[in-house]
Design a protein around this motif. Structure first.
Motif, PDB file in Angstrom:
ATOM      1  N   LEU A  12     -66.632  37.444 -12.158  1.00 28.93           N
ATOM      2  CA  LEU A  12     -67.993  37.552 -11.657  1.00 28.93           C
ATOM      3  C   LEU A  12     -68.039  37.352 -10.154  1.00 28.93           C
ATOM      4  O   LEU A  12     -67.450  36.424  -9.616  1.00 28.93           O
ATOM      5  N   THR A  13     -68.708  38.236  -9.461  1.00 29.98           N
ATOM      6  CA  THR A  13     -68.883  38.102  -8.018  1.00 29.98           C
ATOM      7  C   THR A  13     -70.186  37.359  -7.775  1.00 29.98           C
ATOM      8  O   THR A  13     -71.269  37.862  -8.058  1.00 29.98           O
ATOM      9  N   GLY A  35     -62.846  40.851  -1.543  1.00 29.49           N
ATOM     10  CA  GLY A  35     -62.559  41.335  -2.892  1.00 29.49           C
ATOM     11  C   GLY A  35     -61.506  40.567  -3.642  1.00 29.49           C
ATOM     12  O   GLY A  35     -61.213  40.890  -4.804  1.00 29.49           O
ATOM     13  N   MET A  36     -60.921  39.544  -3.052  1.00 27.62           N
ATOM     14  CA  MET A  36     -59.901  38.771  -3.757  1.00 27.62           C
ATOM     15  C   MET A  36     -60.546  37.894  -4.823  1.00 27.62           C
ATOM     16  O   MET A  36     -61.452  37.115  -4.536  1.00 27.62           O
ATOM     17  N   GLN A  37     -60.073  38.021  -6.037  1.00 25.90           N
ATOM     18  CA  GLN A  37     -60.613  37.264  -7.159  1.00 25.90           C
ATOM     19  C   GLN A  37     -59.956  35.889  -7.225  1.00 25.90           C
ATOM     20  O   GLN A  37     -58.762  35.743  -6.968  1.00 25.90           O
ATOM     21  N   VAL A  38     -60.734  34.889  -7.593  1.00 27.35           N
ATOM     22  CA  VAL A  38     -60.249  33.505  -7.623  1.00 27.35           C
ATOM     23  C   VAL A  38     -60.662  32.851  -8.939  1.00 27.35           C
ATOM     24  O   VAL A  38     -61.817  32.963  -9.368  1.00 27.35           O
ATOM     25  N   VAL A  39     -59.708  32.161  -9.562  1.00 26.52           N
ATOM     26  CA  VAL A  39     -59.973  31.391 -10.776  1.00 26.52           C
ATOM     27  C   VAL A  39     -59.486  29.966 -10.538  1.00 26.52           C
ATOM     28  O   VAL A  39     -58.372  29.759 -10.045  1.00 26.52           O
ATOM     29  N   ASN A 209     -56.455  43.635  -4.092  1.00 29.77           N
ATOM     30  CA  ASN A 209     -55.594  43.955  -5.234  1.00 29.77           C
ATOM     31  C   ASN A 209     -54.860  42.708  -5.724  1.00 29.77           C
ATOM     32  O   ASN A 209     -53.856  42.807  -6.412  1.00 29.77           O
ATOM     33  N   ALA A 210     -55.378  41.543  -5.342  1.00 26.79           N
ATOM     34  CA  ALA A 210     -54.720  40.279  -5.670  1.00 26.79           C
ATOM     35  C   ALA A 210     -55.687  39.322  -6.355  1.00 26.79           C
ATOM     36  O   ALA A 210     -56.909  39.434  -6.206  1.00 26.79           O
ATOM     37  N   ILE A 211     -55.117  38.393  -7.092  1.00 24.27           N
ATOM     38  CA  ILE A 211     -55.880  37.377  -7.805  1.00 24.27           C
ATOM     39  C   ILE A 211     -55.264  36.021  -7.478  1.00 24.27           C
ATOM     40  O   ILE A 211     -54.047  35.850  -7.572  1.00 24.27           O
ATOM     41  N   LEU A 212     -56.093  35.085  -7.087  1.00 20.97           N
ATOM     42  CA  LEU A 212     -55.649  33.722  -6.826  1.00 20.97           C
ATOM     43  C   LEU A 212     -56.035  32.852  -8.018  1.00 20.97           C
ATOM     44  O   LEU A 212     -57.205  32.813  -8.401  1.00 20.97           O
ATOM     45  N   VAL A 213     -55.052  32.175  -8.595  1.00 21.80           N
ATOM     46  CA  VAL A 213     -55.312  31.245  -9.694  1.00 21.80           C
ATOM     47  C   VAL A 213     -54.775  29.880  -9.282  1.00 21.80           C
ATOM     48  O   VAL A 213     -53.595  29.748  -8.948  1.00 21.80           O
ATOM     49  N   VAL A 214     -55.636  28.884  -9.279  1.00 24.71           N
ATOM     50  CA  VAL A 214     -55.250  27.518  -8.925  1.00 24.71           C
ATOM     51  C   VAL A 214     -55.642  26.598 -10.070  1.00 24.71           C
ATOM     52  O   VAL A 214     -56.800  26.590 -10.509  1.00 24.71           O
ATOM     53  N   VAL A 215     -54.658  25.832 -10.557  1.00 22.66           N
ATOM     54  CA  VAL A 215     -54.883  24.940 -11.688  1.00 22.66           C
ATOM     55  C   VAL A 215     -54.419  23.545 -11.298  1.00 22.66           C
ATOM     56  O   VAL A 215     -53.287  23.363 -10.820  1.00 22.66           O
ATOM     57  N   GLY A 216     -55.270  22.559 -11.472  1.00 27.07           N
ATOM     58  CA  GLY A 216     -54.857  21.197 -11.181  1.00 27.07           C
ATOM     59  C   GLY A 216     -55.964  20.341 -10.604  1.00 27.07           C
ATOM     60  O   GLY A 216     -57.153  20.520 -10.922  1.00 27.07           O
ATOM     61  N   ASP A 217     -55.594  19.449  -9.706  1.00 20.90           N
ATOM     62  CA  ASP A 217     -56.490  18.402  -9.199  1.00 20.90           C
ATOM     63  C   ASP A 217     -57.374  18.907  -8.063  1.00 20.90           C
ATOM     64  O   ASP A 217     -57.295  18.452  -6.923  1.00 20.90           O
ATOM     65  N   ILE A 218     -58.241  19.857  -8.381  1.00 24.70           N
ATOM     66  CA  ILE A 218     -59.140  20.436  -7.388  1.00 24.70           C
ATOM     67  C   ILE A 218     -60.304  21.102  -8.106  1.00 24.70           C
ATOM     68  O   ILE A 218     -60.158  21.575  -9.238  1.00 24.70           O
ATOM     69  N   THR A 219     -61.446  21.129  -7.455  1.00 26.44           N
ATOM     70  CA  THR A 219     -62.620  21.819  -8.003  1.00 26.44           C
ATOM     71  C   THR A 219     -62.820  23.135  -7.273  1.00 26.44           C
ATOM     72  O   THR A 219     -62.265  23.360  -6.183  1.00 26.44           O
ATOM     73  N   GLY A 232     -59.362  34.601   2.910  1.00 23.40           N
ATOM     74  CA  GLY A 232     -60.620  35.267   3.261  1.00 23.40           C
ATOM     75  C   GLY A 232     -60.606  35.952   4.606  1.00 23.40           C
ATOM     76  O   GLY A 232     -61.446  36.818   4.872  1.00 23.40           O
ATOM     77  N   ARG A 233     -59.671  35.603   5.473  1.00 22.66           N
ATOM     78  CA  ARG A 233     -59.594  36.234   6.798  1.00 22.66           C
ATOM     79  C   ARG A 233     -58.878  37.583   6.778  1.00 22.66           C
ATOM     80  O   ARG A 233     -58.896  38.313   7.774  1.00 22.66           O
ATOM     81  N   ILE A 234     -58.242  37.909   5.664  1.00 19.31           N
ATOM     82  CA  ILE A 234     -57.505  39.170   5.567  1.00 19.31           C
ATOM     83  C   ILE A 234     -58.472  40.286   5.173  1.00 19.31           C
ATOM     84  O   ILE A 234     -59.153  40.180   4.156  1.00 19.31           O
TER      85      ILE A 234
END
Length: 447
Positions: A12-13, A35-39, A209-219, A232-234
């Motif tokens: 979802l954007t 356009g980079m997706q983040v989970v 064309n990329a997806i960032l997935v971060v799992v752990g001690d962060i909101t 975001g600067r790219i």
């Protein structure tokens, strides 16, 4: 750095991170302006995060005559930028107390680090830097090409099971690029050049064309400004559609036999063309998962009990199905005879067990028990940071959504015994199959 080859989503954007409906992992998602997706999946048990960047490109997107080029580029991504000297990327991560790696599969290429929460922004800056500023020398391009040739020799050409796996795929897929080895054919690897790698990099490696997935001690609220300052600067740029050759209807059973001097114990593998979550017939994917678990997953599975425990014919037997695939996938069944047992005898017993499936000999009790075990295992999966990141990354790069991942338990729970029976009848058809036999060399007749 140990680059690797890998064998559970439109995000979802929104202006601010949005939490998905309560489910298995309860992720938050947002999309950067480029356009980079983040989970983001929170896990606050330790001050550590798994940081993964997934590109929606893999071996199935290789240029014609350059099979395995995405894996070659994966190696070269560790060769440095203007800011990071050649070969220093992994050393810097190690000095920060973390570890990193990468992997390539048919549908994706992924780069990842396990790092302390307070060092996360540093690795994000490094990963964003090599997304657009990779530098490759002619010497590096030749060195890594030779490294991959040696990798192929050791992991494939000297391993009979890997050779048979390649041939099974090449015969299973008549036209689709899943017929190619992820690492590439030897003679095509030999043709790789620096220019090939840079052209592929400039075509496919972009934030949109990329997806960032971060799992752990962060909101998500904490990650969003970090992502905006780094990735975001790219700027976004055009990326081609993933247009692949289509697989024609398959109308005949095929048999592949491989004899090799390194084979000490023969084996048989049956590979069936099957729908994935993302293809026509994808509604059967959940029933196929239950079928694979019921029929061939572990020592309590039907096939193992029949061939290994009850009849004592096989040293091992099982089945597996990979539903997370951008295009049509496979359902595979295998068995290895005990020493002194003929392969033909094991094959006959295996075919008999498949015939029972096709005759509908699957009970509601079996299905209920298997579903309960699958759902319990899914709950345990939440404890692995990298495991969760892999689930979302694979899903997002193969046509699924965050909602699909979160709905997986509910959809597995809803699978009925009739749906499992129907999936078996639809997929386990001889005309959609390849039977592979791994055999020792034929002995010469005595004079």
């Amino acid at each position: 750095m140990k680059p690797g080859i890998w064998p559970v989503v439109a995000i979802l954007t929104v202006a601010a991170p949005a939490a998905a409906a309560a489910g298995l992992f309860n992720p938050s998602t947002f999309t950067l302006d480029n356009g980079m997706q983040v989970v983001v999946v929170e896990n606050h048990r330790a001050p550590v995060v798994a940081h993964w960047v997934w590109y929606k490109v893999g071996t199935a997107d290789s240029p014609v005559g350059k099979s395995g080029l995405p894996h070659y580029l994966e190696h070269l991504m560790f060769k440095g930028t203007d800011k990071i000297p050649p070969g220093e990327f992994s050393k810097i991560v190690a000095r920060l107390g973390g570890n990193d790696n990468a992997m390539t599969s048919y549908d994706f290429t992924a780069y990842f680090q396990m790092i302390a929460r307070d060092r996360l922004e540093t690795v994000m800056e490094m990963e964003a830097d090599r997304m657009v500023n990779l530098r490759i020398t002619e010497e590096d391009s030749v060195t890594e090409r030779d490294v991959i040739l040696e990798e192929r020799r050791s992991r494939v050409d000297n391993e009979p099971a890997s050779l048979l796996g390649e041939r099974l795929a090449a015969v299973q897929y008549l036209n689709h690029p899943y017929r190619l080895p992820v690492i590439g054919w030897f003679h095509e690897i030999q043709s790789f050049t620096r220019e090939d790698a840079l052209a592929f990099y400039r075509t496919w490696y972009a934030p949109n064309n990329a997806i960032l997935v971060v799992v752990g001690d962060i909101t998500a609220e904490e990650l969003k400004p970090l992502a905006e300052r780094t990735y975001g600067r790219i700027p976004a740029r055009p990326v081609p559609a993933r247009e692949r050759l289509k697989e024609p209807p398959q109308a005949s059973e095929r048999v592949v036999e491989l004899r090799h001097e390194r084979v000490r114990q023969p084996s048989v593998t049956l590979s069936y063309l099957a729908p994935s979550y993302n293809t026509e017939g994808g509604e059967r994917a959940y029933a196929l998962e239950v079928l694979a678990e019921l029929f061939g997953s572990g020592t309590t599975s039907r096939l193992y009990r029949a061939l290994v425990v009850d009849k004592g014919l096989a040293a091992g037997a099982g089945a597996f199905y990979r539903g997370s695939s951008l295009d049509e996938t496979t359902f595979r069944i295998y068995a290895t005879p005990r020493p002194g047992v003929a392969l033909e005898e094991v094959e006959a017993a295996l075919d008999e067990e498949i015939a029972k499936l096709l005759a509908g000999e699957i009970t509601e009790e079996e299905v209920a028990r298997v579903k309960k075990r699958m759902l319990a295992e899914a709950t345990y999966a939440r404890d692995s940071l990298s495991g969760v990141a892999r689930i979302f990354g694979v899903a997002l790069t193969t046509g699924q959504t965050v909602e699909d991942v979160e709905a997986w338990p509910r959809r597995i729970e809803a699978v009925t015994v009739e749906e499992v029976r129907a999936a078996a009848r639809e997929v386990l058809k001889p005309e959609r199959s390849v039977r592979g036999r791994l055999l020792p060399p034929m002995r010469e007749a005595r004079k």
